[in-house]
Design a protein around this motif. Structure first.
Motif, PDB file in Angstrom:
ATOM      1  N   GLN A   1      16.870 -10.592   7.525  1.00 40.01           N
ATOM      2  CA  GLN A   1      17.428 -10.495   8.880  1.00 40.01           C
ATOM      3  C   GLN A   1      17.332 -11.825   9.618  1.00 40.01           C
ATOM      4  OE1 GLN A   1      15.515  -7.091  10.765  1.00 40.01           O
ATOM      5  NE2 GLN A   1      17.082  -5.725   9.932  1.00 40.01           N
ATOM      6  N   LEU A   2      16.234 -12.533   9.414  1.00 39.04           N
ATOM      7  CA  LEU A   2      16.067 -13.815  10.101  1.00 39.04           C
ATOM      8  C   LEU A   2      17.043 -14.866   9.569  1.00 39.04           C
ATOM      9  CD1 LEU A   2      12.185 -13.836  10.358  1.00 39.04           C
ATOM     10  CD2 LEU A   2      13.785 -13.748  12.278  1.00 39.04           C
ATOM     11  N   GLU A   3      17.304 -14.816   8.261  1.00 37.62           N
ATOM     12  CA  GLU A   3      18.293 -15.749   7.693  1.00 37.62           C
ATOM     13  C   GLU A   3      19.678 -15.461   8.260  1.00 37.62           C
ATOM     14  OE1 GLU A   3      17.759 -15.269   3.494  1.00 37.62           O
ATOM     15  OE2 GLU A   3      16.154 -16.770   3.405  1.00 37.62           O
ATOM     16  N   HIS A   4      19.992 -14.186   8.379  1.00 37.97           N
ATOM     17  CA  HIS A   4      21.281 -13.779   8.946  1.00 37.97           C
ATOM     18  C   HIS A   4      21.417 -14.283  10.386  1.00 37.97           C
ATOM     19  CE1 HIS A   4      24.821 -11.302   9.416  1.00 37.97           C
ATOM     20  NE2 HIS A   4      24.265 -10.522  10.320  1.00 37.97           N
ATOM     21  N   LEU A   5      20.382 -14.061  11.178  1.00 44.40           N
ATOM     22  CA  LEU A   5      20.402 -14.525  12.568  1.00 44.40           C
ATOM     23  C   LEU A   5      20.526 -16.049  12.659  1.00 44.40           C
ATOM     24  CD1 LEU A   5      17.635 -12.484  14.440  1.00 44.40           C
ATOM     25  CD2 LEU A   5      20.119 -12.172  14.533  1.00 44.40           C
ATOM     26  N   SER A   6      19.772 -16.754  11.814  1.00 48.29           N
ATOM     27  CA  SER A   6      19.787 -18.217  11.868  1.00 48.29           C
ATOM     28  C   SER A   6      21.186 -18.741  11.583  1.00 48.29           C
ATOM     29  CB  SER A   6      18.802 -18.785  10.841  1.00 48.29           C
ATOM     30  OG  SER A   6      17.504 -18.322  11.115  1.00 48.29           O
ATOM     31  N   ASP A   7      21.820 -18.154  10.587  1.00 48.58           N
ATOM     32  CA  ASP A   7      23.132 -18.625  10.145  1.00 48.58           C
ATOM     33  C   ASP A   7      24.245 -18.252  11.114  1.00 48.58           C
ATOM     34  OD1 ASP A   7      23.423 -20.192   7.911  1.00 48.58           O
ATOM     35  OD2 ASP A   7      24.521 -18.662   6.795  1.00 48.58           O
ATOM     36  N   ARG A   8      24.122 -17.096  11.763  1.00 49.29           N
ATOM     37  CA  ARG A   8      25.238 -16.588  12.549  1.00 49.29           C
ATOM     38  C   ARG A   8      25.057 -16.760  14.048  1.00 49.29           C
ATOM     39  NH1 ARG A   8      28.261 -12.594  10.175  1.00 49.29           N
ATOM     40  NH2 ARG A   8      29.484 -12.823  12.079  1.00 49.29           N
ATOM     41  N   LEU A   9      23.805 -16.833  14.487  1.00 51.27           N
ATOM     42  CA  LEU A   9      23.561 -16.789  15.931  1.00 51.27           C
ATOM     43  C   LEU A   9      22.813 -18.030  16.436  1.00 51.27           C
ATOM     44  CD1 LEU A   9      23.721 -14.917  18.467  1.00 51.27           C
ATOM     45  CD2 LEU A   9      21.470 -14.057  17.822  1.00 51.27           C
ATOM     46  N   LEU A  10      21.797 -18.447  15.697  1.00 55.62           N
ATOM     47  CA  LEU A  10      20.899 -19.473  16.241  1.00 55.62           C
ATOM     48  C   LEU A  10      21.404 -20.892  15.986  1.00 55.62           C
ATOM     49  CD1 LEU A  10      17.505 -17.859  15.206  1.00 55.62           C
ATOM     50  CD2 LEU A  10      18.772 -17.577  17.331  1.00 55.62           C
ATOM     51  N   ALA A  11      22.068 -21.100  14.862  1.00 56.71           N
ATOM     52  CA  ALA A  11      22.567 -22.442  14.543  1.00 56.71           C
ATOM     53  C   ALA A  11      24.073 -22.394  14.364  1.00 56.71           C
ATOM     54  CB  ALA A  11      21.909 -22.961  13.267  1.00 56.71           C
ATOM     55  N   ASN A  12      24.692 -23.510  14.597  1.00 54.33           N
ATOM     56  CA  ASN A  12      26.112 -23.681  14.291  1.00 54.33           C
ATOM     57  C   ASN A  12      26.189 -24.471  12.985  1.00 54.33           C
ATOM     58  OD1 ASN A  12      28.704 -24.527  14.003  1.00 54.33           O
ATOM     59  ND2 ASN A  12      28.923 -25.345  16.077  1.00 54.33           N
ATOM     60  N   PRO A  13      26.465 -23.797  11.870  1.00 54.30           N
ATOM     61  CA  PRO A  13      26.362 -24.465  10.565  1.00 54.30           C
ATOM     62  C   PRO A  13      27.323 -25.633  10.396  1.00 54.30           C
ATOM     63  CG  PRO A  13      26.520 -22.074  10.320  1.00 54.30           C
ATOM     64  CD  PRO A  13      26.837 -22.380  11.747  1.00 54.30           C
ATOM     65  N   VAL A  14      28.325 -25.738  11.252  1.00 56.38           N
ATOM     66  CA  VAL A  14      29.251 -26.873  11.151  1.00 56.38           C
ATOM     67  C   VAL A  14      28.532 -28.186  11.495  1.00 56.38           C
ATOM     68  CG1 VAL A  14      31.394 -27.889  12.038  1.00 56.38           C
ATOM     69  CG2 VAL A  14      31.233 -25.417  11.693  1.00 56.38           C
ATOM     70  N   ILE A  15      27.677 -28.145  12.487  1.00 55.57           N
ATOM     71  CA  ILE A  15      27.016 -29.387  12.921  1.00 55.57           C
ATOM     72  C   ILE A  15      25.491 -29.325  12.835  1.00 55.57           C
ATOM     73  CG2 ILE A  15      28.873 -30.117  14.487  1.00 55.57           C
ATOM     74  CD1 ILE A  15      27.070 -29.035  16.804  1.00 55.57           C
ATOM     75  N   GLU A  16      24.937 -28.151  12.501  1.00 60.10           N
ATOM     76  CA  GLU A  16      23.476 -28.018  12.522  1.00 60.10           C
ATOM     77  C   GLU A  16      22.925 -27.485  11.201  1.00 60.10           C
ATOM     78  OE1 GLU A  16      22.626 -27.058  17.249  1.00 60.10           O
ATOM     79  OE2 GLU A  16      23.318 -25.427  15.969  1.00 60.10           O
ATOM     80  N   ASP A  17      21.730 -27.947  10.876  1.00 62.11           N
ATOM     81  CA  ASP A  17      20.935 -27.363   9.792  1.00 62.11           C
ATOM     82  C   ASP A  17      19.835 -26.519  10.415  1.00 62.11           C
ATOM     83  OD1 ASP A  17      22.218 -28.699   7.643  1.00 62.11           O
ATOM     84  OD2 ASP A  17      21.072 -30.513   8.078  1.00 62.11           O
ATOM     85  N   TRP A  18      19.319 -25.559   9.667  1.00 64.59           N
ATOM     86  CA  TRP A  18      18.173 -24.795  10.169  1.00 64.59           C
ATOM     87  C   TRP A  18      17.170 -24.602   9.060  1.00 64.59           C
ATOM     88  CZ3 TRP A  18      17.431 -20.256   7.560  1.00 64.59           C
ATOM     89  CH2 TRP A  18      18.536 -19.677   6.931  1.00 64.59           C
ATOM     90  N   GLN A  19      15.912 -24.440   9.457  1.00 67.79           N
ATOM     91  CA  GLN A  19      14.890 -24.044   8.497  1.00 67.79           C
ATOM     92  C   GLN A  19      14.014 -22.985   9.133  1.00 67.79           C
ATOM     93  OE1 GLN A  19      13.160 -28.276   8.551  1.00 67.79           O
ATOM     94  NE2 GLN A  19      11.391 -27.052   7.983  1.00 67.79           N
ATOM     95  N   LEU A  20      13.582 -22.055   8.295  1.00 72.66           N
ATOM     96  CA  LEU A  20      12.890 -20.865   8.771  1.00 72.66           C
ATOM     97  C   LEU A  20      11.451 -20.891   8.292  1.00 72.66           C
ATOM     98  CD1 LEU A  20      12.948 -17.907   9.861  1.00 72.66           C
ATOM     99  CD2 LEU A  20      13.949 -17.238   7.680  1.00 72.66           C
ATOM    100  N   GLU A  21      10.523 -20.614   9.207  1.00 68.24           N
ATOM    101  CA  GLU A  21       9.116 -20.452   8.842  1.00 68.24           C
ATOM    102  C   GLU A  21       8.724 -19.045   9.237  1.00 68.24           C
ATOM    103  OE1 GLU A  21       7.247 -23.496  11.159  1.00 68.24           O
ATOM    104  OE2 GLU A  21       8.156 -25.127  10.022  1.00 68.24           O
TER     105      GLU A  21
END
Lengths: 90, 90
Positions: free
Chosen positions: B60-80
């Motif tokens: 669920q957190l990966e889904h949120l990071s990819d769809r809501l928290l980051a804009n994958p066009v210009i941003e990277d994210w990492q989850l802890e």
């Protein structure tokens, strides 16, 4: 001079409202994630600092965090510093 | 259900300019810190998620990071993610 890699995490103090975080939390349920209890948005500042030694780097980074990167009235900050030749610190 | 504590770090992709970070870096020299080589500003999102198990929380957190928290066009994210009964993860 060695180059120190650091990260400063700046978060709103617990007593400060975070309307952007609250809106994001509410939006998560529209993505099907319903178990989100809290969500707060802070800043993660990645820096590379050239300094003669680790103690100087630490002191300069603390100064920057307190005076430039965070607003101590409403924000807390925490600093993670790496030694030059090491991997990412915990 | 256990409550999972997580942090998502969202950073601009290396190819994306960060004018706010650059302005902050320039301001540091006026505070007497001259060795700052790079400074980039990202987001640190702190979440608490109720989920039946760690795998569900992670998905669920990966889904949120990819769809809501980051804009994958210009941003990277990492989850802890933390296990419920543990201290802060590395």
């Amino acid at each position: 001079m060695p180059l120190y890699q650091a990260r400063v995490l700046v978060s709103l103090r617990p007593s400060v409202l975070d309307p952007a975080g609250e809106a994001t939390r509410a939006a998560a349920s529209r993505l099907g994630v319903t178990g989100l209890q809290t969500l707060r948005i802070g800043k993660a500042i990645e820096l590379q600092l050239e300094a003669p030694d680790r103690a100087t780097a630490l002191s300069q980074l603390e100064h920057l965090s307190d005076r430039l990167l965070a607003n101590p009235v409403i924000e807390d900050w925490q600093l993670e510093i790496l030694d030059p030749a090491q991997g990412q610190q915990a």
